[in-house]
Design a protein around this motif. Structure first.
Motif, PDB file in Angstrom:
ATOM      1  N   SER A   1      78.336  -4.092 -46.133  1.00  0.00           N
ATOM      2  CA  SER A   1      79.127  -4.481 -47.309  1.00  0.00           C
ATOM      3  C   SER A   1      78.980  -5.969 -47.675  1.00  0.00           C
ATOM      4  O   SER A   1      78.882  -6.292 -48.860  1.00  0.00           O
ATOM      5  CB  SER A   1      80.596  -4.108 -47.128  1.00  0.00           C
ATOM      6  OG  SER A   1      81.051  -4.560 -45.895  1.00  0.00           O
ATOM      7  N   ILE A   2      78.926  -6.862 -46.683  1.00  0.00           N
ATOM      8  CA  ILE A   2      78.847  -8.294 -47.030  1.00  0.00           C
ATOM      9  C   ILE A   2      77.460  -8.615 -47.594  1.00  0.00           C
ATOM     10  O   ILE A   2      77.331  -9.227 -48.660  1.00  0.00           O
ATOM     11  CB  ILE A   2      79.178  -9.196 -45.814  1.00  0.00           C
ATOM     12  CG1 ILE A   2      80.615  -8.935 -45.346  1.00  0.00           C
ATOM     13  CG2 ILE A   2      79.000 -10.677 -46.171  1.00  0.00           C
ATOM     14  CD1 ILE A   2      81.068  -9.741 -44.144  1.00  0.00           C
TER      15      ILE A   2
ATOM     16  N   ASN B   1      76.326   0.576 -34.558  1.00  0.00           N
ATOM     17  CA  ASN B   1      76.845   1.936 -34.766  1.00  0.00           C
ATOM     18  C   ASN B   1      75.936   2.730 -35.713  1.00  0.00           C
ATOM     19  O   ASN B   1      75.730   2.335 -36.862  1.00  0.00           O
ATOM     20  CB  ASN B   1      78.277   1.818 -35.326  1.00  0.00           C
ATOM     21  CG  ASN B   1      78.902   3.169 -35.608  1.00  0.00           C
ATOM     22  OD1 ASN B   1      78.489   3.876 -36.516  1.00  0.00           O
ATOM     23  ND2 ASN B   1      79.887   3.520 -34.827  1.00  0.00           N
TER      24      ASN B   1
ATOM     25  N   SER C   1      70.773  -1.937 -33.972  1.00  0.00           N
ATOM     26  CA  SER C   1      70.524  -2.586 -32.690  1.00  0.00           C
ATOM     27  C   SER C   1      71.740  -3.407 -32.266  1.00  0.00           C
ATOM     28  O   SER C   1      72.664  -3.637 -33.051  1.00  0.00           O
ATOM     29  CB  SER C   1      69.312  -3.509 -32.884  1.00  0.00           C
ATOM     30  OG  SER C   1      69.199  -4.401 -31.833  1.00  0.00           O
ATOM     31  N   ASP C   2      71.681  -3.872 -31.012  1.00  0.00           N
ATOM     32  CA  ASP C   2      72.698  -4.810 -30.543  1.00  0.00           C
ATOM     33  C   ASP C   2      72.512  -6.159 -31.266  1.00  0.00           C
ATOM     34  O   ASP C   2      71.384  -6.537 -31.593  1.00  0.00           O
ATOM     35  CB  ASP C   2      72.529  -5.014 -29.030  1.00  0.00           C
ATOM     36  CG  ASP C   2      73.616  -5.896 -28.467  1.00  0.00           C
ATOM     37  OD1 ASP C   2      74.681  -5.354 -28.127  1.00  0.00           O
ATOM     38  OD2 ASP C   2      73.434  -7.135 -28.398  1.00  0.00           O
ATOM     39  N   ALA C   3      73.614  -6.850 -31.471  1.00  0.00           N
ATOM     40  CA  ALA C   3      73.574  -8.105 -32.237  1.00  0.00           C
ATOM     41  C   ALA C   3      72.661  -9.162 -31.612  1.00  0.00           C
ATOM     42  O   ALA C   3      72.169 -10.044 -32.302  1.00  0.00           O
ATOM     43  CB  ALA C   3      74.984  -8.663 -32.365  1.00  0.00           C
TER      44      ALA C   3
ATOM     45  N   PHE D   1      82.704   1.925 -40.156  1.00  0.00           N
ATOM     46  CA  PHE D   1      83.737   0.899 -40.366  1.00  0.00           C
ATOM     47  C   PHE D   1      83.787   0.517 -41.846  1.00  0.00           C
ATOM     48  O   PHE D   1      82.775   0.390 -42.499  1.00  0.00           O
ATOM     49  CB  PHE D   1      83.384  -0.354 -39.536  1.00  0.00           C
ATOM     50  CG  PHE D   1      84.305  -1.513 -39.789  1.00  0.00           C
ATOM     51  CD1 PHE D   1      85.458  -1.690 -39.045  1.00  0.00           C
ATOM     52  CD2 PHE D   1      84.033  -2.428 -40.807  1.00  0.00           C
ATOM     53  CE1 PHE D   1      86.316  -2.749 -39.297  1.00  0.00           C
ATOM     54  CE2 PHE D   1      84.891  -3.489 -41.067  1.00  0.00           C
ATOM     55  CZ  PHE D   1      86.030  -3.643 -40.305  1.00  0.00           C
TER      56      PHE D   1
ATOM     57  N   ASP E   1      80.238 -11.212 -38.299  1.00  0.00           N
ATOM     58  CA  ASP E   1      81.546 -10.564 -38.478  1.00  0.00           C
ATOM     59  C   ASP E   1      81.775  -9.635 -37.283  1.00  0.00           C
ATOM     60  O   ASP E   1      81.744  -8.411 -37.411  1.00  0.00           O
ATOM     61  CB  ASP E   1      81.540  -9.779 -39.811  1.00  0.00           C
ATOM     62  CG  ASP E   1      82.898  -9.182 -40.143  1.00  0.00           C
ATOM     63  OD1 ASP E   1      83.867  -9.448 -39.405  1.00  0.00           O
ATOM     64  OD2 ASP E   1      82.992  -8.456 -41.144  1.00  0.00           O
ATOM     65  N   PRO E   2      81.965 -10.233 -36.072  1.00  0.00           N
ATOM     66  CA  PRO E   2      82.025  -9.419 -34.858  1.00  0.00           C
ATOM     67  C   PRO E   2      83.360  -8.682 -34.711  1.00  0.00           C
ATOM     68  O   PRO E   2      84.321  -9.001 -35.411  1.00  0.00           O
ATOM     69  CB  PRO E   2      81.874 -10.465 -33.748  1.00  0.00           C
ATOM     70  CG  PRO E   2      82.469 -11.703 -34.314  1.00  0.00           C
ATOM     71  CD  PRO E   2      82.175 -11.667 -35.785  1.00  0.00           C
ATOM     72  N   PRO E   3      83.435  -7.717 -33.757  1.00  0.00           N
ATOM     73  CA  PRO E   3      84.732  -7.100 -33.451  1.00  0.00           C
ATOM     74  C   PRO E   3      85.676  -8.121 -32.789  1.00  0.00           C
ATOM     75  O   PRO E   3      85.288  -9.267 -32.557  1.00  0.00           O
ATOM     76  CB  PRO E   3      84.362  -5.961 -32.500  1.00  0.00           C
ATOM     77  CG  PRO E   3      82.995  -6.247 -32.003  1.00  0.00           C
ATOM     78  CD  PRO E   3      82.327  -7.158 -32.975  1.00  0.00           C
TER      79      PRO E   3
ATOM     80  N   TYR F   1      76.356  -7.945 -37.282  1.00  0.00           N
ATOM     81  CA  TYR F   1      77.497  -7.024 -37.170  1.00  0.00           C
ATOM     82  C   TYR F   1      77.811  -6.529 -38.592  1.00  0.00           C
ATOM     83  O   TYR F   1      78.923  -6.677 -39.073  1.00  0.00           O
ATOM     84  CB  TYR F   1      78.739  -7.708 -36.590  1.00  0.00           C
ATOM     85  CG  TYR F   1      78.542  -8.412 -35.271  1.00  0.00           C
ATOM     86  CD1 TYR F   1      78.760  -7.726 -34.063  1.00  0.00           C
ATOM     87  CD2 TYR F   1      78.168  -9.743 -35.222  1.00  0.00           C
ATOM     88  CE1 TYR F   1      78.595  -8.381 -32.849  1.00  0.00           C
ATOM     89  CE2 TYR F   1      77.994 -10.399 -34.013  1.00  0.00           C
ATOM     90  CZ  TYR F   1      78.213  -9.719 -32.832  1.00  0.00           C
ATOM     91  OH  TYR F   1      78.055 -10.368 -31.638  1.00  0.00           O
ATOM     92  N   CYS F   2      76.816  -5.946 -39.240  1.00  0.00           N
ATOM     93  CA  CYS F   2      76.914  -5.729 -40.699  1.00  0.00           C
ATOM     94  C   CYS F   2      77.684  -4.485 -41.106  1.00  0.00           C
ATOM     95  O   CYS F   2      77.935  -4.282 -42.293  1.00  0.00           O
ATOM     96  CB  CYS F   2      75.523  -5.714 -41.325  1.00  0.00           C
ATOM     97  SG  CYS F   2      74.574  -4.263 -40.854  1.00  0.00           S
ATOM     98  N   GLY F   3      78.077  -3.605 -40.152  1.00  0.00           N
ATOM     99  CA  GLY F   3      78.824  -2.398 -40.524  1.00  0.00           C
ATOM    100  C   GLY F   3      78.051  -1.585 -41.550  1.00  0.00           C
ATOM    101  O   GLY F   3      76.870  -1.273 -41.361  1.00  0.00           O
TER     102      GLY F   3
ATOM    103  N   GLU G   1      73.333  -3.891 -36.849  1.00  0.00           N
ATOM    104  CA  GLU G   1      74.551  -3.129 -36.585  1.00  0.00           C
ATOM    105  C   GLU G   1      74.259  -2.107 -35.481  1.00  0.00           C
ATOM    106  O   GLU G   1      73.234  -1.451 -35.495  1.00  0.00           O
ATOM    107  CB  GLU G   1      75.007  -2.431 -37.884  1.00  0.00           C
ATOM    108  CG  GLU G   1      76.047  -1.352 -37.733  1.00  0.00           C
ATOM    109  CD  GLU G   1      77.372  -1.817 -37.142  1.00  0.00           C
ATOM    110  OE1 GLU G   1      77.875  -2.880 -37.521  1.00  0.00           O
ATOM    111  OE2 GLU G   1      77.894  -1.101 -36.258  1.00  0.00           O
TER     112      GLU G   1
END
Ligand SMILES: C[S@@+](CC[C@H](N)C(=O)[O-])C[C@H]1O[C@@H](n2cnc3c(N)ncnc32)[C@H](O)[C@@H]1O
Length: 395
Positions: free
Chosen positions: A267-268, A285, A309-311, A233, A324-326, A262-264, A283
């Motif tokens: 980037s943040i 994915n 891992s799962d959030a 992402f 920063d969730p989906p 949810y760090c993808g 994250e």
């Protein structure tokens, strides 16, 4: 009122989703791609108690509020919702929607260019034609270019239109310092040669396997460089993302432990690395995690650790938490953990105001202090927001 009824209506209001609104027998009828003052003939498609959905079958009179869309595909393509109204009106509608949802907050939306802002597109292939799916359907609108896309992506689409698409299902194009293509299906060698002649193309993946060029595409935000691959992402509007990240940076005080949930591709957290002694990113994915680790290494950052891992798998104590969730928002499990956490501040980045509103109400131990609205996806109904929440009392 029932399905398939044909009515002539005057549009009396409009919303940020691109729908005009008409009334009949106390039923609110949503009429896509119309604006206040339009007079149209419609066919009722769905009726539910007090609301109905419809489609336009004939334009009787356009109002002065209507703007001729600059895109030839607008009436069919499922990509945009708001090109029939001015950019100023789009901004107002989005501001009003947030104001209505979060009653005490009246904010100006932060908006940049309405055109050529997207750094990513997913194109589908049907009947040997390349295009974009229509709304809620598998029907395809063939496109040769798109108003929202970066011009280098549009130039590549003009090349892709001419190749043999017979064995291809989907092509994703991403733009950074060059272009990355991710093809689902199979491409023949002649076509591959044709694509590679475009010197902007730096990477080509076929069915998730790198078949040409670099593994990663480099994308710049501020003075940092991020790596993106075929599956990870990354924010689609880099200029607007930079504004949003700067707002977060300005609102995070120097902190010991920062959580980037949810760090993808990280980037943040990477953008904030000077603000914290230690950062943990979580994250789910795997590809994003690989990119995040690469980003941390390439930017020579020593204080950021990524967990795949799962959030809900949050371990340890944090002073500040960024989420920063989906679009679906936070799970109940994550909400419970956050409510029990010792963090004095939560920064909630959201691409879906309705799940954001739900989650903020559930985060009972935190007070909403500020909202910023970003027009991350101009010409579409989507709105990005950032909320600052502070712990109600010292824990
Ligand atoms: C909106 S993106 C945010 C990415 C990142 N913060 C950024 O700005 O680039 C949401 C991310 O959450 C990840 N995700 C989705 N469900 C998750 C879950 N249950 N646990 C952890 N991460 C998840 C997605 O893979 C995606 O990378």
């Amino acid at each position: 009122m029932k399905e398939n009824d044909i009515l002539t209506v005057t549009i009396i209001d409009d919303n940020h989703m691109g729908n005009g609104i008409a009334k009949k027998d106390d039923i609110t009828i949503f009429v896509p791609k119309t604006v206040t003052g339009d007079i149209v003939q419609i066919k009722i498609e769905k009726v539910k108690k007090t609301v109905a959905e419809s489609k336009v079958i004939k334009i009787i009179e356009r109002s002065k509020n209507y703007q001729e869309p600059l895109c030839p595909y607008y009436n069919e393509c499922g990509g945009c919702d708001l090109l029939h109204i001015s950019y100023n009106k789009e901004k107002k509608l989005k501001e009003n929607y947030i104001k209505k949802l979060f009653k005490d907050y009246e904010k100006k939306i932060i908006s940049l260019d309405r055109e050529n802002y997207r750094n990513k597109v997913t194109l589908h292939v049907k009947d040997n034609k390349l295009g974009i799916y229509q709304k809620e359907s598998n029907n395809l609108t063939k496109i040769s270019h798109c108003l929202l896309l970066d011009n280098d992506i549009n130039k590549l689409i003009a090349i892709l239109e001419k190749i043999d698409l017979n064995k291809i299902k989907e092509i994703v194009i991403k733009k950074g310092e060059g272009l990355l293509l991710s093809i689902t299906g199979s491409i023949n060698n002649n076509d591959l040669e044709t694509i590679i002649k475009n010197k902007k193309v730096k990477s080509i993946y076929q069915n998730d396997k790198l078949i040409y060029g670099d593994k990663y595409l480099k994308v710049k935000l501020g003075n940092l460089t991020y790596n993106v691959n075929n599956n990870s992402f990354f924010q689609v509007n880099s200029k607007c993302a930079e504004k949003l990240y700067n707002y977060i940076k300005d609102n995070v005080e120097s902190t010991n432990n920062l959580l980037d949930l949810y760090c993808g591709t990280g980037s943040i957290g990477i953008y904030l690395h000077e603000k914290a002694d230690f950062i943990t990113g979580i994250e789910i994915n795997k590809d994003s995690v690989i990119c995040a680790k690469k980003n941390i290494e390439n930017n020579n950052i020593k204080n950021y650790k990524i967990v795949n891992s799962d959030a809900s798998n949050i371990k340890g104590k944090y002073d500040t938490i960024i989420v920063d969730p989906p679009r679906s928002g936070l799970s109940k499990k994550v909400i419970n953990i956050l409510n029990k956490s010792s963090a004095s501040k939560i920064i909630y980045v959201s691409c879906n105001p309705s799940t954001l509103k739900r989650d903020i109400e559930l985060l009972k131990n935190y007070d909403l202090k500020d909202i910023n609205i970003y027009n991350m996806f101009p010409a579409t109904k989507h709105i990005e927001t950032v909320c600052l929440l502070t712990a109600e009392k010292e824990k």
